[in-house]
Scaffold this motif. Structure first.
Motif, PDB file in Angstrom:
ATOM      1  N   THR A  81       0.874  -1.173   0.000  1.00  0.00           N
ATOM      2  CA  THR A  81       0.000   0.000   0.000  1.00  0.00           C
ATOM      3  C   THR A  81       0.910   1.222   0.000  1.00  0.00           C
ATOM      4  N   PRO A  82       0.356   2.429  -0.117  1.00  0.00           N
ATOM      5  CA  PRO A  82       1.216   3.619  -0.065  1.00  0.00           C
ATOM      6  C   PRO A  82       2.002   3.753   1.238  1.00  0.00           C
ATOM      7  N   ARG A  83       1.561   3.066   2.310  1.00  0.00           N
ATOM      8  CA  ARG A  83       2.241   3.218   3.601  1.00  0.00           C
ATOM      9  C   ARG A  83       2.992   1.979   4.067  1.00  0.00           C
ATOM     10  N   PHE A  84       2.713   0.826   3.485  1.00  0.00           N
ATOM     11  CA  PHE A  84       3.365  -0.409   3.930  1.00  0.00           C
ATOM     12  C   PHE A  84       4.143  -1.044   2.779  1.00  0.00           C
ATOM     13  N   LYS A  85       5.364  -1.501   3.105  1.00  0.00           N
ATOM     14  CA  LYS A  85       6.188  -2.157   2.100  1.00  0.00           C
ATOM     15  C   LYS A  85       6.999  -3.265   2.773  1.00  0.00           C
ATOM     16  N   THR A  86       7.517  -4.155   1.949  1.00  0.00           N
ATOM     17  CA  THR A  86       8.458  -5.165   2.433  1.00  0.00           C
ATOM     18  C   THR A  86       9.780  -4.966   1.703  1.00  0.00           C
ATOM     19  N   ASN A  87      10.879  -5.194   2.412  1.00  0.00           N
ATOM     20  CA  ASN A  87      12.209  -4.916   1.880  1.00  0.00           C
ATOM     21  C   ASN A  87      13.080  -6.166   1.895  1.00  0.00           C
ATOM     22  N   GLN A 104       8.077  -2.417   6.501  1.00  0.00           N
ATOM     23  CA  GLN A 104       8.263  -0.990   6.784  1.00  0.00           C
ATOM     24  C   GLN A 104       6.944  -0.230   6.679  1.00  0.00           C
ATOM     25  N   TYR A 105       6.770   0.723   7.629  1.00  0.00           N
ATOM     26  CA  TYR A 105       5.624   1.624   7.610  1.00  0.00           C
ATOM     27  C   TYR A 105       6.125   3.042   7.371  1.00  0.00           C
ATOM     28  N   GLU A 106       5.451   3.777   6.501  1.00  0.00           N
ATOM     29  CA  GLU A 106       5.835   5.147   6.204  1.00  0.00           C
ATOM     30  C   GLU A 106       4.619   6.065   6.256  1.00  0.00           C
ATOM     31  N   TYR A 107       4.827   7.230   6.851  1.00  0.00           N
ATOM     32  CA  TYR A 107       3.788   8.266   6.876  1.00  0.00           C
ATOM     33  C   TYR A 107       4.447   9.571   6.478  1.00  0.00           C
ATOM     34  N   ALA A 108       3.842  10.305   5.556  1.00  0.00           N
ATOM     35  CA  ALA A 108       4.482  11.525   5.067  1.00  0.00           C
ATOM     36  C   ALA A 108       3.455  12.599   4.770  1.00  0.00           C
ATOM     37  N   THR A 109       3.831  13.838   5.099  1.00  0.00           N
ATOM     38  CA  THR A 109       3.084  15.024   4.700  1.00  0.00           C
ATOM     39  C   THR A 109       4.065  15.925   3.954  1.00  0.00           C
ATOM     40  N   SER A 110       3.672  17.159   3.708  1.00  0.00           N
ATOM     41  CA  SER A 110       4.529  18.051   2.940  1.00  0.00           C
ATOM     42  C   SER A 110       5.826  18.389   3.660  1.00  0.00           C
ATOM     43  N   ASN A 111       5.827  18.389   5.008  1.00  0.00           N
ATOM     44  CA  ASN A 111       7.049  18.741   5.740  1.00  0.00           C
ATOM     45  C   ASN A 111       7.392  17.785   6.884  1.00  0.00           C
ATOM     46  N   TYR A 122      20.673 -11.390   8.888  1.00  0.00           N
ATOM     47  CA  TYR A 122      21.593 -12.515   9.074  1.00  0.00           C
ATOM     48  C   TYR A 122      23.017 -12.055   8.824  1.00  0.00           C
ATOM     49  N   GLN A 123      23.844 -12.187   9.855  1.00  0.00           N
ATOM     50  CA  GLN A 123      25.281 -11.920   9.752  1.00  0.00           C
ATOM     51  C   GLN A 123      25.931 -12.679  10.908  1.00  0.00           C
ATOM     52  N   SER A 124      26.438 -13.857  10.613  1.00  0.00           N
ATOM     53  CA  SER A 124      26.954 -14.761  11.656  1.00  0.00           C
ATOM     54  C   SER A 124      25.856 -15.111  12.656  1.00  0.00           C
ATOM     55  N   GLY A 125      24.646 -15.319  12.151  1.00  0.00           N
ATOM     56  CA  GLY A 125      23.491 -15.617  12.991  1.00  0.00           C
ATOM     57  C   GLY A 125      22.392 -14.598  12.767  1.00  0.00           C
ATOM     58  N   PHE A 126      21.166 -14.957  13.155  1.00  0.00           N
ATOM     59  CA  PHE A 126      20.017 -14.085  12.949  1.00  0.00           C
ATOM     60  C   PHE A 126      19.866 -13.113  14.113  1.00  0.00           C
ATOM     61  N   THR A 127      19.522 -11.873  13.801  1.00  0.00           N
ATOM     62  CA  THR A 127      19.244 -10.865  14.813  1.00  0.00           C
ATOM     63  C   THR A 127      17.975 -10.106  14.440  1.00  0.00           C
ATOM     64  N   LEU A 128      17.348  -9.501  15.439  1.00  0.00           N
ATOM     65  CA  LEU A 128      16.190  -8.638  15.216  1.00  0.00           C
ATOM     66  C   LEU A 128      16.692  -7.227  14.968  1.00  0.00           C
ATOM     67  N   GLU A 129      16.257  -6.625  13.868  1.00  0.00           N
ATOM     68  CA  GLU A 129      16.696  -5.273  13.541  1.00  0.00           C
ATOM     69  C   GLU A 129      15.500  -4.337  13.416  1.00  0.00           C
ATOM     70  N   GLN A 130      15.595  -3.192  14.045  1.00  0.00           N
ATOM     71  CA  GLN A 130      14.582  -2.156  13.953  1.00  0.00           C
ATOM     72  C   GLN A 130      15.258  -0.841  13.584  1.00  0.00           C
ATOM     73  N   ASN A 131      14.603  -0.062  12.743  1.00  0.00           N
ATOM     74  CA  ASN A 131      15.130   1.274  12.467  1.00  0.00           C
ATOM     75  C   ASN A 131      13.994   2.281  12.365  1.00  0.00           C
ATOM     76  N   LEU A 132      14.292   3.474  12.808  1.00  0.00           N
ATOM     77  CA  LEU A 132      13.330   4.569  12.854  1.00  0.00           C
ATOM     78  C   LEU A 132      13.947   5.804  12.225  1.00  0.00           C
ATOM     79  N   ARG A 133      13.165   6.489  11.394  1.00  0.00           N
ATOM     80  CA  ARG A 133      13.621   7.753  10.818  1.00  0.00           C
ATOM     81  C   ARG A 133      12.511   8.789  10.951  1.00  0.00           C
ATOM     82  N   LEU A 134      12.886   9.953  11.482  1.00  0.00           N
ATOM     83  CA  LEU A 134      11.984  11.093  11.585  1.00  0.00           C
ATOM     84  C   LEU A 134      12.603  12.264  10.838  1.00  0.00           C
ATOM     85  N   ASN A 135      11.815  12.915  10.001  1.00  0.00           N
ATOM     86  CA  ASN A 135      12.301  14.062   9.244  1.00  0.00           C
ATOM     87  C   ASN A 135      11.253  15.167   9.302  1.00  0.00           C
TER      88      ASN A 135
END
Length: 206
Positions: A81-87, A104-111, A122-135
């Motif tokens: 959808t416009p807000r949900f994607k898989t990477n 990934q979830y994304e929400y965007a307005t003009s600013n 996976y890098q020498s075993g599996f790990t849980l990864e989370q990332n957050l970006r605010l602009n």
């Protein structure tokens, strides 16, 4: 330092032809108290569903190379959808190759833009990864906007912190040019090793 200069020249020359096409290219130089860092984002949308991007970072200290940080990731994304994607991503970073699958979830307005992703790396075993970006880019005048950007990565094996990244940028945006001050904070392996870098940055959105 010479490696960093060569890396920047190679990247700019290698992407200069593509920038004129439907490709977004955002390079940034960060000059800090501990190190100099170069990073960029290159993105291309095939259509409203599929897109690819490349994120590269190279951080090198002024005196020696023992704490060099490098990160290169190529990612393919599918928008449900416009807000949900898989990477689906693969790349190389300290200390070696890795692969990641995330949602990934994304929400965007003009600013304002919010992005949150969670998945497994996976890098020498599996790990849980989370990332957050605010602009956030509030309008200050006709041509000038404020610029606040926060980027956070937490990589854990559910017991201890495997890798942590926090990047903060605060400045002003004049059309495509962005300048200001910021901080890069990095944690490695149970946060037993941490690196801090405070300084100024310049970024351009092609």
């Amino acid at each position: 330092m010479l490696r960093l200069i060569n890396f920047i020249i190679f990247t700019i020359i290698g992407t200069s032809v593509s920038v004129g096409q439907a490709i977004s290219f955002t390079p940034e130089i960060f000059l800090g108290n501990r190190a100099t860092a170069y990073q960029h984002f290159i993105g291309y949308k095939f259509n409203d569903t599929w897109s690819i991007n490349n994120v590269s970072l190279y951080d090198t200290e002024y005196i020696n190379d023992k704490n060099n940080i490098f990160f290169i990731r190529n990612m393919l994304s599918y928008n449900f959808t416009p807000r949900f994607k898989t990477n689906f991503a693969a790349g190389i970073k300290n200390p070696g190759k890795f692969a990641t699958i995330s949602t990934q979830y994304e929400y965007a307005t003009s600013n304002f833009r919010l992005s949150y992703a969670i998945g497994s790396t996976y890098q020498s075993g599996f790990t849980l990864e989370q990332n957050l970006r605010l602009n956030y880019t509030p309008r200050l005048s006709k041509n000038i906007q404020g610029y606040i950007n926060l980027f956070v990565v937490v990589n854990t094996n559910l017991k201890v912190l495997d890798r942590g990244i926090q990047q903060l940028r605060v400045g002003i945006k004049n059309k495509q040019l962005i300048t200001g001050i910021g901080a890069n904070l990095d944690q490695f392996t149970k946060a037993e090793k941490t690196l801090e870098n405070f300084g100024a940055f310049i970024k351009y959105n092609f």
